[in-house]
Design a protein around this motif. Structure first.
Motif, PDB file in Angstrom:
ATOM      1  N   ILE A 220       7.011  10.622  -6.560  1.00 19.48           N
ATOM      2  CA  ILE A 220       7.722   9.466  -6.022  1.00 19.48           C
ATOM      3  C   ILE A 220       6.780   8.273  -5.893  1.00 19.48           C
ATOM      4  O   ILE A 220       7.156   7.136  -6.191  1.00 19.48           O
ATOM      5  N   GLY A 221       5.548   8.517  -5.463  1.00 23.28           N
ATOM      6  CA  GLY A 221       4.586   7.435  -5.340  1.00 23.28           C
ATOM      7  C   GLY A 221       4.367   6.711  -6.656  1.00 23.28           C
ATOM      8  O   GLY A 221       4.328   5.475  -6.717  1.00 23.28           O
ATOM      9  N   ARG A 222       4.221   7.465  -7.735  1.00 26.71           N
ATOM     10  CA  ARG A 222       4.009   6.852  -9.050  1.00 26.71           C
ATOM     11  C   ARG A 222       5.235   6.075  -9.513  1.00 26.71           C
ATOM     12  O   ARG A 222       5.125   4.986 -10.076  1.00 26.71           O
ATOM     13  N   LEU A 223       6.419   6.636  -9.265  1.00 27.10           N
ATOM     14  CA  LEU A 223       7.648   5.959  -9.680  1.00 27.10           C
ATOM     15  C   LEU A 223       7.874   4.677  -8.882  1.00 27.10           C
ATOM     16  O   LEU A 223       8.284   3.653  -9.437  1.00 27.10           O
ATOM     17  N   VAL A 224       7.603   4.728  -7.584  1.00 26.38           N
ATOM     18  CA  VAL A 224       7.752   3.534  -6.750  1.00 26.38           C
ATOM     19  C   VAL A 224       6.777   2.452  -7.195  1.00 26.38           C
ATOM     20  O   VAL A 224       7.139   1.275  -7.311  1.00 26.38           O
ATOM     21  N   ALA A 225       5.542   2.844  -7.467  1.00 26.08           N
ATOM     22  CA  ALA A 225       4.531   1.870  -7.898  1.00 26.08           C
ATOM     23  C   ALA A 225       4.933   1.204  -9.205  1.00 26.08           C
ATOM     24  O   ALA A 225       4.760  -0.011  -9.374  1.00 26.08           O
ATOM     25  N   ALA A 226       5.473   1.992 -10.129  1.00 34.16           N
ATOM     26  CA  ALA A 226       5.907   1.429 -11.408  1.00 34.16           C
ATOM     27  C   ALA A 226       7.036   0.424 -11.209  1.00 34.16           C
ATOM     28  O   ALA A 226       7.055  -0.643 -11.842  1.00 34.16           O
TER      29      ALA A 226
ATOM     30  N   ALA B 228       0.976  -3.066  -6.332  1.00 34.64           N
ATOM     31  CA  ALA B 228       0.943  -1.774  -5.649  1.00 34.64           C
ATOM     32  C   ALA B 228      -0.481  -1.258  -5.624  1.00 34.64           C
ATOM     33  O   ALA B 228      -1.145  -1.197  -6.665  1.00 34.64           O
ATOM     34  N   VAL B 229      -0.968  -0.898  -4.428  1.00 32.04           N
ATOM     35  CA  VAL B 229      -2.296  -0.312  -4.299  1.00 32.04           C
ATOM     36  C   VAL B 229      -2.163   1.087  -3.726  1.00 32.04           C
ATOM     37  O   VAL B 229      -1.254   1.363  -2.936  1.00 32.04           O
ATOM     38  N   ALA B 230      -3.039   1.975  -4.140  1.00 24.25           N
ATOM     39  CA  ALA B 230      -2.945   3.388  -3.795  1.00 24.25           C
ATOM     40  C   ALA B 230      -3.899   3.754  -2.664  1.00 24.25           C
ATOM     41  O   ALA B 230      -5.015   3.242  -2.587  1.00 24.25           O
TER      42      ALA B 230
ATOM     43  N   LEU C 126       0.853  -1.192   0.000  1.00 26.17           N
ATOM     44  CA  LEU C 126       0.000   0.000   0.000  1.00 26.17           C
ATOM     45  C   LEU C 126       0.886   1.238   0.000  1.00 26.17           C
ATOM     46  O   LEU C 126       1.817   1.344   0.805  1.00 26.17           O
ATOM     47  N   ILE C 127       0.596   2.177  -0.895  1.00 27.74           N
ATOM     48  CA  ILE C 127       1.366   3.417  -0.997  1.00 27.74           C
ATOM     49  C   ILE C 127       0.461   4.595  -0.675  1.00 27.74           C
ATOM     50  O   ILE C 127      -0.543   4.827  -1.355  1.00 27.74           O
ATOM     51  N   THR C 128       0.792   5.337   0.368  1.00 28.93           N
ATOM     52  CA  THR C 128       0.083   6.585   0.658  1.00 28.93           C
ATOM     53  C   THR C 128       0.791   7.723  -0.079  1.00 28.93           C
ATOM     54  O   THR C 128       1.976   7.636  -0.380  1.00 28.93           O
ATOM     55  N   GLY C 129       0.055   8.797  -0.355  1.00 29.39           N
ATOM     56  CA  GLY C 129       0.650   9.849  -1.181  1.00 29.39           C
ATOM     57  C   GLY C 129       0.929   9.327  -2.580  1.00 29.39           C
ATOM     58  O   GLY C 129       1.887   9.729  -3.240  1.00 29.39           O
ATOM     59  N   ALA C 130       0.072   8.436  -3.032  1.00 25.88           N
ATOM     60  CA  ALA C 130       0.328   7.675  -4.254  1.00 25.88           C
ATOM     61  C   ALA C 130       0.293   8.529  -5.516  1.00 25.88           C
ATOM     62  O   ALA C 130       0.882   8.147  -6.537  1.00 25.88           O
ATOM     63  N   SER C 131      -0.385   9.669  -5.488  1.00 28.81           N
ATOM     64  CA  SER C 131      -0.510  10.486  -6.694  1.00 28.81           C
ATOM     65  C   SER C 131       0.709  11.357  -6.942  1.00 28.81           C
ATOM     66  O   SER C 131       0.840  11.953  -8.013  1.00 28.81           O
ATOM     67  N   GLY C 132       1.619  11.434  -5.976  1.00 31.14           N
ATOM     68  CA  GLY C 132       2.813  12.249  -6.135  1.00 31.14           C
ATOM     69  C   GLY C 132       3.841  11.608  -7.049  1.00 31.14           C
ATOM     70  O   GLY C 132       3.733  10.437  -7.427  1.00 31.14           O
TER      71      GLY C 132
ATOM     72  N   PRO D 274      -2.986   2.373 -14.098  1.00 35.84           N
ATOM     73  CA  PRO D 274      -1.741   1.668 -13.809  1.00 35.84           C
ATOM     74  C   PRO D 274      -0.654   2.704 -13.472  1.00 35.84           C
ATOM     75  O   PRO D 274      -0.736   3.839 -13.956  1.00 35.84           O
ATOM     76  N   PRO D 275       0.350   2.354 -12.663  1.00 35.74           N
ATOM     77  CA  PRO D 275       0.731   1.007 -12.247  1.00 35.74           C
ATOM     78  C   PRO D 275       0.024   0.485 -10.990  1.00 35.74           C
ATOM     79  O   PRO D 275       0.425  -0.545 -10.456  1.00 35.74           O
TER      80      PRO D 275
END
Length: 306
Positions: A18-24, A33-35, A10-16, A44-45
């Motif tokens: 770093i969040g997008r890069l980490v999820a990818a 990866a869930v937001a 689970l990634i908080t702050g997922a729209s930022g 995606p991702p």
């Protein structure tokens, strides 16, 4: 070194950024990866998206289902708006409230989360001049330092006897698509580049690729807990930084620096982000065996801007 590979993070702050890069990067590694954000992130991702609102205490309990680890990045952008008293309160409260809410839900909702990796910032140290600082150095006393101190105190609530917590104090993140680098590169591209203030203040930076990989390592390496400085091994002065941008994009840089008072007039207290600096050590991260792909500034700038 003991490594584990979680299946769902689970990634908080997922729209930022770093969040997008980490999820990818997680997706490329075969990890789901869930937001978790204040609005849905359905593309995606991320495989799924859930809503929370730390300001009101709302939390979708389904967000924790099947989650092995959490990467906690939530918080209002420090450089997004001018620092009015209201904005400074938003910056602080967004970090503390999100940590409090996450800690409360981890206690009240049955879950299998065993690892949390959370973001902090090297702003914790304040303006340290030319003195090299590490994870044991004292905190500063300016707004960013006091914010980081309270932020980390709240983050420590996430640690429990059966759960590992690692906190990354992040330096200036270099990425062509967001953050400080496009802002700093723009005047150089327009032939108006020059050092800021006296140009001697240190910039402790990290390439976005290396930061993402460090987050992944911190999630998977069971020996990583506590505080780590997420910075490259080679801090540079502001003058060196601006000249390196010029060299990378083949533009000249003016030898006369932009006076500090101009930044203070335009930005007020926020100018401390530009005119202050820290020479931050990455030795603790290096000792974990982490391999920086871009340890030198020119390597990172060529990667991002070349």
């Amino acid at each position: 070194m003991s490594l584990t590979s979680p299946k769902r993070i689970l990634i908080t702050g997922a729209s930022g950024l770093i969040g997008r890069l980490v999820a990818a990067a997680l997706r490329e590694s075969g990890i789901e990866a869930v937001a978790l954000g204040r609005s849905a992130v359905n593309a995606p991702p991320f495989s799924a998206s859930f809503i929370w609102n730390p300001a009101t205490g709302y939390f979708d309990d389904k967000a924790l289902e099947g989650v092995d680890a959490i990467i906690h990045l939530a918080g209002a952008g420090i450089a997004d708006k001018r620092w009015t008293d209201k904005r400074k309160q938003e910056i602080l409260e967004s970090r503390i409230a999100s940590a409090h809410l996450l800690a409360a839900k981890l206690k009240s909702i049955p879950n299998q989360v065993r690892t949390i990796v959370a973001a902090s910032a090297i702003g914790y140290y304040g303006n340290s001049g030319e003195q090299e600082i590490n994870e044991t150095s004292q905190a500063g006393n300016d707004f960013l330092a006091l914010t980081c101190m309270q932020w980390e105190q709240a983050l420590n609530e996430l640690k429990q006897s059966n759960r590992r917590l690692a906190i990354l104090r992040i330096g200036i993140v270099l990425d062509a698509n967001g953050g400080a680098l496009p802002v700093m590169a723009r005047p150089v591209k327009m032939l108006a580049g020059a050092p800021y203030g006296n140009g001697k203040q240190f910039v402790s930076w990290i390439d976005s690729h290396d930061l993402v990989q460090l987050f992944l390592k911190a999630v998977m390496d069971e020996n990583m807990s506590g505080i780590y400085n997420a910075v490259a091994p080679a801090p540079v002065s502001n003058k060196q930084f601006v000249h390196a941008i010029g060299k990378t994009i083949h533009r000249p840089v003016w030898p006369i620096p932009i006076p500090g008072f101009i930044f203070k007039i335009i930005l007020g207290e926020q100018a401390e982000m530009i005119l202050g600096g820290q020479y931050v050590s990455s030795e603790k991260v290096i000792n974990t065996g982490f391999p920086f792909k871009y340890p030198e500034l020119l390597q990172s700038l060529q990667h991002q801007l070349g």
